[in-house]
Design an enzyme around this catalytic site. Structure first.
Site, PDB file in Angstrom:
ATOM      1  N   TYR A   1       9.497  21.539  30.893  1.00  0.00           N
ATOM      2  CA  TYR A   1      10.838  21.051  31.229  1.00  0.00           C
ATOM      3  C   TYR A   1      10.702  19.613  31.768  1.00  0.00           C
ATOM      4  O   TYR A   1       9.840  19.333  32.604  1.00  0.00           O
ATOM      5  CB  TYR A   1      11.346  22.074  32.249  1.00  0.00           C
ATOM      6  CG  TYR A   1      12.467  21.753  33.141  1.00  0.00           C
ATOM      7  CD1 TYR A   1      13.765  21.683  32.654  1.00  0.00           C
ATOM      8  CD2 TYR A   1      12.248  21.594  34.512  1.00  0.00           C
ATOM      9  CE1 TYR A   1      14.811  21.437  33.517  1.00  0.00           C
ATOM     10  CE2 TYR A   1      13.290  21.359  35.375  1.00  0.00           C
ATOM     11  CZ  TYR A   1      14.577  21.269  34.865  1.00  0.00           C
ATOM     12  OH  TYR A   1      15.598  21.019  35.715  1.00  0.00           O
TER      13      TYR A   1
ATOM     14  N   LYS B   1      19.560  29.957  36.784  1.00  0.00           N
ATOM     15  CA  LYS B   1      19.824  30.355  35.406  1.00  0.00           C
ATOM     16  C   LYS B   1      20.271  31.815  35.347  1.00  0.00           C
ATOM     17  O   LYS B   1      21.388  32.114  35.685  1.00  0.00           O
ATOM     18  CB  LYS B   1      18.577  30.092  34.553  1.00  0.00           C
ATOM     19  CG  LYS B   1      18.054  28.645  34.689  1.00  0.00           C
ATOM     20  CD  LYS B   1      19.004  27.617  34.097  1.00  0.00           C
ATOM     21  CE  LYS B   1      18.681  26.184  34.508  1.00  0.00           C
ATOM     22  NZ  LYS B   1      17.374  25.702  34.130  1.00  0.00           N
TER      23      LYS B   1
ATOM     24  N   ASP C   1       6.245  28.693  35.230  1.00  0.00           N
ATOM     25  CA  ASP C   1       7.706  28.639  35.253  1.00  0.00           C
ATOM     26  C   ASP C   1       8.194  29.768  34.348  1.00  0.00           C
ATOM     27  O   ASP C   1       8.117  29.688  33.126  1.00  0.00           O
ATOM     28  CB  ASP C   1       8.178  27.268  34.748  1.00  0.00           C
ATOM     29  CG  ASP C   1       9.703  27.130  34.780  1.00  0.00           C
ATOM     30  OD1 ASP C   1      10.392  28.155  34.833  1.00  0.00           O
ATOM     31  OD2 ASP C   1      10.181  25.980  34.723  1.00  0.00           O
TER      32      ASP C   1
ATOM     33  N   ARG D   1      16.830  27.654  60.031  1.00  0.00           N
ATOM     34  CA  ARG D   1      16.298  27.147  58.763  1.00  0.00           C
ATOM     35  C   ARG D   1      15.323  28.140  58.130  1.00  0.00           C
ATOM     36  O   ARG D   1      15.105  28.131  56.917  1.00  0.00           O
ATOM     37  CB  ARG D   1      15.624  25.786  58.976  1.00  0.00           C
ATOM     38  CG  ARG D   1      15.667  24.956  57.716  1.00  0.00           C
ATOM     39  CD  ARG D   1      14.773  23.712  57.695  1.00  0.00           C
ATOM     40  NE  ARG D   1      14.985  22.758  58.728  1.00  0.00           N
ATOM     41  CZ  ARG D   1      14.078  22.476  59.680  1.00  0.00           C
ATOM     42  NH1 ARG D   1      12.927  23.118  59.706  1.00  0.00           N
ATOM     43  NH2 ARG D   1      14.329  21.576  60.579  1.00  0.00           N
TER      44      ARG D   1
HETATM   45  C1  LIG Z   1      16.781  24.617  34.758  1.00  0.00           C
HETATM   46  C2  LIG Z   1      15.333  24.807  34.784  1.00  0.00           C
HETATM   47  C3  LIG Z   1      14.611  24.522  35.943  1.00  0.00           C
HETATM   48  C4  LIG Z   1      15.228  23.904  37.163  1.00  0.00           C
HETATM   49  O1  LIG Z   1      16.263  24.597  37.748  1.00  0.00           O
HETATM   50  P1  LIG Z   1      17.357  23.833  38.635  1.00  0.00           P
HETATM   51  O2  LIG Z   1      17.864  24.878  39.533  1.00  0.00           O
HETATM   52  O3  LIG Z   1      18.364  23.287  37.673  1.00  0.00           O
HETATM   53  O4  LIG Z   1      16.647  22.747  39.385  1.00  0.00           O
HETATM   54  C5  LIG Z   1      13.261  24.766  35.916  1.00  0.00           C
HETATM   55  N1  LIG Z   1      12.647  25.255  34.833  1.00  0.00           N
HETATM   56  C6  LIG Z   1      13.314  25.529  33.712  1.00  0.00           C
HETATM   57  C7  LIG Z   1      12.573  26.072  32.538  1.00  0.00           C
HETATM   58  C8  LIG Z   1      14.670  25.305  33.633  1.00  0.00           C
HETATM   59  O5  LIG Z   1      15.328  25.541  32.502  1.00  0.00           O
END
Ligand SMILES: *Cc1c(COP(=O)(O)O)cnc(C)c1O
Length: 386
Positions: A103, A202, A177, A50
């Site tokens: 978000y 993303k 973020d 893990r």
């Molecule tokens: C999509 C997104 C997330 C979360 O990502 P996931 O892998 O879908 O959980 C976090 N912050 C932003 C700005 C996003 O667009």
């Protein structure tokens, strides 16, 4: 030996016997076979799968380089990286300040878990609040400021370096973020942010087919806190997914150039269109947040929004339904262009703002930008007659 026993060991050559390939081996394993009894409880060795194996280590090394970090930790999704990093540093009785442009799932976690179950106060500041306005909210209990710059729906920018510096001076941690900049066009850690988080799902993944998140830090104490949270909660990511993310990272810079150039071309075209209001792309000269963008970013990503001026809900749907090259869906950062309307997500905001019409978000993919513009033109025509 009986075949039943032989089949348990067949084909398990030591990794040192592997041929050297360009990518890391996708090593799968829960159990790690230790060389001797003394190693079983030796905390300096990896004793359980893990904790990550070859492909995880390779991805972590690459992300450490990308982020300019001391430590990077992997989480099963981008959202898990945000919530996990928050859980690593807060406790009951703390106060957390969060951008109102966050978000939506980040806010849901703050409301349901931090506020609803852990007795942590959560307060929101305007997504384009000045550093002074943000810091004016801080009190003796404020432990963490959660930033998302730009807001991933409406693209307000925060002065991240100034907020990070002011927070540090008061002993408050900052988490950003940074998914929009993909860790590439803005380097949170070199601008004083304590925890740099991104959804690798993303741009790093780039193909809309894999979930993962990362949290990067320079302070070893924070690195240890992230590590402890991961052990305490039992989070893990699969070796295949770690491999997939590393492969995405290899083409990140090349893809981002195309995403950014195309998004600016599309954004400039939309800006001149009679049916549109403000174009919300911080990399576009004259757009909201452009000065802050210029001061700290080295390139333009492909995600932005625009206002469909004075449009009714039926016109928004007519616009979206007429799009052929843009898929309708959540997430972004993949090779294919996507569109959505953001209004539903505004309902949760504390601070209401009139954008002059519905806000449409576009994720510009790797298609030819002129084809995308032609698609948007047809959709705007469809909206006009709806
Ligand atoms: C999509 C997104 C997330 C979360 O990502 P996931 O892998 O879908 O959980 C976090 N912050 C932003 C700005 C996003 O667009």
């Amino acid at each position: 030996m009986d075949e039943t026993s032989r089949l348990i060991r067949a084909g398990s050559k030591a990794p040192s016997g592997l041929n050297r390939t360009v990518g890391p081996p996708i090593q799968k394993g829960s159990t790690i076979l230790m060389p001797d009894a003394a190693s079983l409880y030796d905390v300096t060795q990896t004793t359980y799968g893990r904790a990550g194996l070859a492909s995880h280590d390779a991805l972590i090394d690459a992300l450490t380089e990308l982020e300019g970090a001391q430590t990077v930790r992997l989480f099963p999704s981008g959202l898990a990286a945000i919530t996990g990093a928050i859980m690593a540093v807060v406790k009951t009785g703390d106060d957390v300040l969060v951008t109102d442009g966050a978000y939506k799932p980040t806010r849901r976690f703050c409301e349901n878990v931090l506020k609803g179950r852990l007795g942590i106060t959560v307060r929101y500041f305007a997504p384009d609040a000045s550093p002074d306005e943000v810091m004016a909210l801080a009190n003796g209990k404020t432990r963490l400021i959660v930033l998302e710059s730009p807001a991933s729906l409406t693209f307000e920018m925060q002065d991240v370096p100034a907020i990070a510096a002011a927070a540090k001076a008061r002993g408050i941690l900052t988490l950003l973020d940074n998914t929009w900049a993909a860790g590439l066009y803005f380097k949170p850690l070199t601008h004083g942010v304590d925890i740099s988080v991104q959804a690798l799902t993303k741009y790093v993944g780039g193909h809309s087919d894999c979930f993962m998140g990362s949290a990067a830090v320079t302070d070893p104490k924070l690195g240890a806190a992230l590590h402890q949270a991961i052990i305490d909660f039992g989070w893990a990511v699969s070796p295949e997914d770690a491999y997939t993310m590393l492969r995405g990272l290899r083409t990140l810079a090349t893809r981002m150039e195309r995403h950014g150039a195309s998004s600016l071309k599309v954004a400039a075209w939309l800006e001149g269109h009679p049916q549109t209001g403000e174009v919300l792309h911080p990399a576009l000269p004259g757009a909201p947040g452009h000065k802050l963008f210029q001061a700290a970013y080295t390139g333009a990503p492909g995600l932005f929004a625009f206002v469909l001026k004075d449009a009714k809900p039926t016109q928004v749907h007519a616009f979206l339904d007429a799009l052929k090259l843009f898929g309708l869906g959540f997430s972004w950062g993949g090779f294919e262009s996507l569109a959505l309307d953001g209004d539903d997500q505004f309902k949760v905001r504390k601070i209401k703002k009139d954008y002059g019409g519905p806000v449409i978000r576009l994720a510009i993919g790797l298609e030819d930008p002129d084809d995308l513009i032609a698609d948007l033109e047809k959709a705007l025509t469809a909206a006009r007659s709806a």
